[in-house]
Design a protein around this motif. Structure first.
Motif, PDB file in Angstrom:
ATOM      1  N   ARG A   1       0.821  -1.210   0.000  1.00 32.20           N
ATOM      2  CA  ARG A   1       0.000   0.000   0.000  1.00 32.20           C
ATOM      3  C   ARG A   1       0.854   1.260   0.000  1.00 32.20           C
ATOM      4  O   ARG A   1       0.569   2.228  -0.719  1.00 32.20           O
ATOM      5  N   GLU A   2       1.922   1.223   0.829  1.00 32.90           N
ATOM      6  CA  GLU A   2       2.819   2.395   0.875  1.00 32.90           C
ATOM      7  C   GLU A   2       3.465   2.625  -0.493  1.00 32.90           C
ATOM      8  O   GLU A   2       3.578   3.750  -0.966  1.00 32.90           O
ATOM      9  N   LEU A   3       3.879   1.521  -1.109  1.00 27.80           N
ATOM     10  CA  LEU A   3       4.514   1.638  -2.434  1.00 27.80           C
ATOM     11  C   LEU A   3       3.545   2.235  -3.449  1.00 27.80           C
ATOM     12  O   LEU A   3       3.897   3.126  -4.224  1.00 27.80           O
ATOM     13  N   ALA A   4       2.310   1.740  -3.415  1.00 21.78           N
ATOM     14  CA  ALA A   4       1.299   2.264  -4.352  1.00 21.78           C
ATOM     15  C   ALA A   4       1.091   3.752  -4.115  1.00 21.78           C
ATOM     16  O   ALA A   4       0.974   4.535  -5.070  1.00 21.78           O
ATOM     17  N   ASP A   5       1.069   4.158  -2.841  1.00 25.30           N
ATOM     18  CA  ASP A   5       0.858   5.584  -2.528  1.00 25.30           C
ATOM     19  C   ASP A   5       2.010   6.431  -3.058  1.00 25.30           C
ATOM     20  O   ASP A   5       1.793   7.512  -3.606  1.00 25.30           O
ATOM     21  N   VAL A   6       3.245   5.955  -2.877  1.00 23.68           N
ATOM     22  CA  VAL A   6       4.421   6.697  -3.371  1.00 23.68           C
ATOM     23  C   VAL A   6       4.332   6.847  -4.889  1.00 23.68           C
ATOM     24  O   VAL A   6       4.521   7.937  -5.443  1.00 23.68           O
ATOM     25  N   ILE A   7       4.001   5.740  -5.556  1.00 23.56           N
ATOM     26  CA  ILE A   7       3.970   5.757  -7.030  1.00 23.56           C
ATOM     27  C   ILE A   7       2.845   6.667  -7.533  1.00 23.56           C
ATOM     28  O   ILE A   7       2.998   7.387  -8.518  1.00 23.56           O
ATOM     29  N   TYR A   8       1.742   6.677  -6.798  1.00 18.89           N
ATOM     30  CA  TYR A   8       0.615   7.521  -7.209  1.00 18.89           C
ATOM     31  C   TYR A   8       0.913   8.993  -6.922  1.00 18.89           C
ATOM     32  O   TYR A   8       0.751   9.864  -7.775  1.00 18.89           O
ATOM     33  N   GLU A   9       1.391   9.247  -5.694  1.00 20.88           N
ATOM     34  CA  GLU A   9       1.567  10.641  -5.264  1.00 20.88           C
ATOM     35  C   GLU A   9       2.695  11.339  -6.016  1.00 20.88           C
ATOM     36  O   GLU A   9       2.559  12.471  -6.462  1.00 20.88           O
ATOM     37  N   PHE A  10       3.825  10.668  -6.149  1.00 20.68           N
ATOM     38  CA  PHE A  10       4.999  11.337  -6.725  1.00 20.68           C
ATOM     39  C   PHE A  10       5.209  11.030  -8.213  1.00 20.68           C
ATOM     40  O   PHE A  10       6.047  11.647  -8.864  1.00 20.68           O
ATOM     41  N   GLY A  11       4.451  10.055  -8.730  1.00 21.33           N
ATOM     42  CA  GLY A  11       4.567   9.761 -10.152  1.00 21.33           C
ATOM     43  C   GLY A  11       3.281  10.083 -10.897  1.00 21.33           C
ATOM     44  O   GLY A  11       3.233  10.016 -12.116  1.00 21.33           O
ATOM     45  N   GLU A  12       2.220  10.404 -10.148  1.00 18.64           N
ATOM     46  CA  GLU A  12       0.896  10.624 -10.729  1.00 18.64           C
ATOM     47  C   GLU A  12       0.562   9.486 -11.701  1.00 18.64           C
ATOM     48  O   GLU A  12       0.087   9.715 -12.809  1.00 18.64           O
ATOM     49  N   GLU A  13       0.848   8.269 -11.223  1.00 16.69           N
ATOM     50  CA  GLU A  13       0.676   7.055 -12.038  1.00 16.69           C
ATOM     51  C   GLU A  13      -0.658   6.411 -11.680  1.00 16.69           C
ATOM     52  O   GLU A  13      -0.862   5.977 -10.535  1.00 16.69           O
ATOM     53  N   ARG A  14      -1.563   6.361 -12.651  1.00 15.89           N
ATOM     54  CA  ARG A  14      -2.898   5.813 -12.395  1.00 15.89           C
ATOM     55  C   ARG A  14      -2.858   4.309 -12.134  1.00 15.89           C
ATOM     56  O   ARG A  14      -3.717   3.753 -11.476  1.00 15.89           O
TER      57      ARG A  14
ATOM     58  N   LEU B   1      13.606  -3.826 -12.354  1.00 10.85           N
ATOM     59  CA  LEU B   1      12.480  -2.943 -12.035  1.00 10.85           C
ATOM     60  C   LEU B   1      11.693  -2.583 -13.300  1.00 10.85           C
ATOM     61  O   LEU B   1      10.455  -2.657 -13.331  1.00 10.85           O
ATOM     62  N   VAL B   2      12.425  -2.220 -14.349  1.00 15.87           N
ATOM     63  CA  VAL B   2      11.768  -1.856 -15.616  1.00 15.87           C
ATOM     64  C   VAL B   2      10.953  -3.041 -16.145  1.00 15.87           C
ATOM     65  O   VAL B   2       9.805  -2.876 -16.578  1.00 15.87           O
ATOM     66  N   ASP B   3      11.534  -4.244 -16.095  1.00 22.10           N
ATOM     67  CA  ASP B   3      10.840  -5.423 -16.625  1.00 22.10           C
ATOM     68  C   ASP B   3       9.541  -5.681 -15.867  1.00 22.10           C
ATOM     69  O   ASP B   3       8.500  -5.977 -16.471  1.00 22.10           O
ATOM     70  N   VAL B   4       9.599  -5.556 -14.542  1.00 24.37           N
ATOM     71  CA  VAL B   4       8.396  -5.822 -13.734  1.00 24.37           C
ATOM     72  C   VAL B   4       7.320  -4.769 -14.041  1.00 24.37           C
ATOM     73  O   VAL B   4       6.148  -5.102 -14.257  1.00 24.37           O
ATOM     74  N   ILE B   5       7.742  -3.494 -14.107  1.00 29.73           N
ATOM     75  CA  ILE B   5       6.747  -2.431 -14.379  1.00 29.73           C
ATOM     76  C   ILE B   5       6.161  -2.612 -15.778  1.00 29.73           C
ATOM     77  O   ILE B   5       4.949  -2.507 -15.984  1.00 29.73           O
TER      78      ILE B   5
ATOM     79  N   ALA C   1       2.485  -1.675  -7.880  1.00 26.71           N
ATOM     80  CA  ALA C   1       2.953  -1.996  -6.524  1.00 26.71           C
ATOM     81  C   ALA C   1       2.777  -3.494  -6.249  1.00 26.71           C
ATOM     82  O   ALA C   1       3.665  -4.142  -5.674  1.00 26.71           O
ATOM     83  N   ARG C   2       1.634  -4.040  -6.679  1.00 29.43           N
ATOM     84  CA  ARG C   2       1.399  -5.474  -6.459  1.00 29.43           C
ATOM     85  C   ARG C   2       2.457  -6.301  -7.171  1.00 29.43           C
ATOM     86  O   ARG C   2       3.048  -7.226  -6.607  1.00 29.43           O
ATOM     87  N   ALA C   3       2.754  -5.934  -8.399  1.00 30.60           N
ATOM     88  CA  ALA C   3       3.753  -6.683  -9.179  1.00 30.60           C
ATOM     89  C   ALA C   3       5.146  -6.550  -8.551  1.00 30.60           C
ATOM     90  O   ALA C   3       5.910  -7.522  -8.507  1.00 30.60           O
ATOM     91  N   LEU C   4       5.452  -5.376  -8.045  1.00 32.59           N
ATOM     92  CA  LEU C   4       6.771  -5.176  -7.426  1.00 32.59           C
ATOM     93  C   LEU C   4       6.913  -6.064  -6.193  1.00 32.59           C
ATOM     94  O   LEU C   4       7.934  -6.739  -6.006  1.00 32.59           O
ATOM     95  N   VAL C   5       5.882  -6.086  -5.360  1.00 35.48           N
ATOM     96  CA  VAL C   5       5.961  -6.877  -4.126  1.00 35.48           C
ATOM     97  C   VAL C   5       6.110  -8.365  -4.471  1.00 35.48           C
ATOM     98  O   VAL C   5       6.905  -9.079  -3.859  1.00 35.48           O
TER      99      VAL C   5
END
Ligand SMILES: C[S@@+](CC[C@H](N)C(=O)[O-])C[C@H]1O[C@@H](n2cnc3c(N)ncnc32)[C@H](O)[C@@H]1O
Length: 337
Positions: A189-202, A223-227, A208-212
């Motif tokens: 959840r924290e990761l998703a919040d960081v990615i949303y807040e600072f990347g404005e990534e919908r 990292l690039v491959d997972v995203i 975040a789920r894939a990263l975890v």
């Protein structure tokens, strides 16, 4: 949203800076920034993000022997290059003071150049260093935010999704959490919040789920491959930017506390600027620009500033052709009342 990742080029500035060919950072909106700073001979200027000294060099040229240029950077590697680039041709000396012993700025008294200012380079964040400056002592502050080509172009720093390297992303490699620690230790959840807040990534939750699920992630390529697998572009608009762009931006902002640092600089600026002193900020994405715009407008409402730019100054087509990094730059300027 515009970002400063991805398309940096190692082209030359061609403005006669020593060492530029080796380093290849082209200062963005250089003429415009110098014009808005309106550098006074004999004045004291603060380059909050000295980087490789591109903007600072142009300020220094206008200051004369009685002037003082103070440059900050979080990155010791940038300061080492700036120290060379900013030395007067006949003495090649300036002082670098580390964050730990930076209570009193060191100056270079042995400078032999007739017309070159005193240059003081300080290692640390402008968030703290700006607060350490005396009240009403500075004629102009410049901040050219974000990362330099030196940082982006070195895969070992982990800033770029275009090269494989360790997941670091710290501007100051001597302190703070790396992107690897963030990616592997925040909960989903924290990761998703960081990615949303600072990347404005919908697609932050999906990413975040894939990263975890893919932990441990230790390299930029992993990292690039997972995203890329988690956030396939759905339409033409999304295909225009690399799927990792926003997540890389988010992690970099979070790792370096970029928005908090910017707010601290903007808070210190009205106090340290002399009446008539200029504040010039170049930002590279909408989150930064919003903070700069609001701070300058609030300052103007309180009678602290006269706004010099109603709309942000952007690069010309010619500059964007020469230096693609400038395409997302926005410059705002204000004068202390
Ligand atoms: C875009 S570059 C500046 C380039 C510089 N204007 C030039 O022409 O060479 C931004 C620099 O600011 C530094 N930086 C970013 N945030 C900082 C902060 N909070 N405090 C000090 N330096 C910072 C980065 O390490 C980087 O070297």
């Amino acid at each position: 949203m515009q970002t400063d990742f991805g398309q940096d080029t190692p082209e030359r500035g061609g403005r006669g800076l020593p060492g530029k060919a080796a380093v290849g950072h082209v200062p963005v909106l250089l003429k415009e920034a110098i014009d808005f700073l309106a550098v006074q001979r004999g004045g004291t200027y603060l380059d909050a993000t000295v980087g490789l000294g591109g903007h600072s060099f142009e300020i220094a040229k206008r200051l004369g022997a009685l002037g003082h240029l103070i440059g900050f950077d979080k990155d010791p590697a940038a300061l080492a290059v700036a120290q060379k680039n900013l030395a007067p041709v006949d003495s090649r000396q300036s002082s670098v003071v580390s964050e730990t012993d930076s209570g009193r700025p060191a100056t270079n008294d042995q400078r032999s150049s007739q017309d070159w200012p005193t240059i003081t380079l300080l290692h640390g964040s402008f968030a703290e260093l700006a607060h350490d400056q005396p009240t009403a002592a500075i004629d102009g502050i410049l901040a050219d935010l974000g990362v330099s080509s030196l940082q982006l172009g070195d895969p070992a720093r982990g800033f770029s999704f275009q090269a494989d390297g360790p997941l670091d992303m710290r501007m100051n490699p001597l302190s703070g959490r790396t992107a690897e620690q963030v990616v592997n230790h925040l909960d989903e959840r924290e990761l998703a919040d960081v990615i949303y807040e600072f990347g404005e990534e919908r697609r932050s939750r999906r990413i975040a789920r894939a990263l975890v699920r893919s932990r441990p992630i230790q390299t930029t390529k992993h990292l690039v491959d997972v995203i890329s697998a988690a956030a396939r572009p759905m339409n033409k608009a999304e295909r225009r930017i690399h799927p990792a762009t926003r997540t890389f931006q988010a992690l970099r902002i979070f790792v370096n506390r970029e928005l908090d640092d910017l707010k601290a600089l903007l808070e210190a600026a009205p106090r340290v600027l002399k009446p008539g002193g200029r504040l010039v900020i170049i930002s590279f994405h909408s989150l930064e620009d919003r903070i700069v715009k609001d701070a300058m407008r609030d300052g103007a409402k309180q009678g602290l500033y006269r706004l010099l730019t109603k709309k942000p100054v952007i690069a010309t087509e010619e500059e964007i052709d020469r230096n693609p990094r400038s395409r997302s730059a926005k410059m705002r300027a204000a004068e202390r009342m």
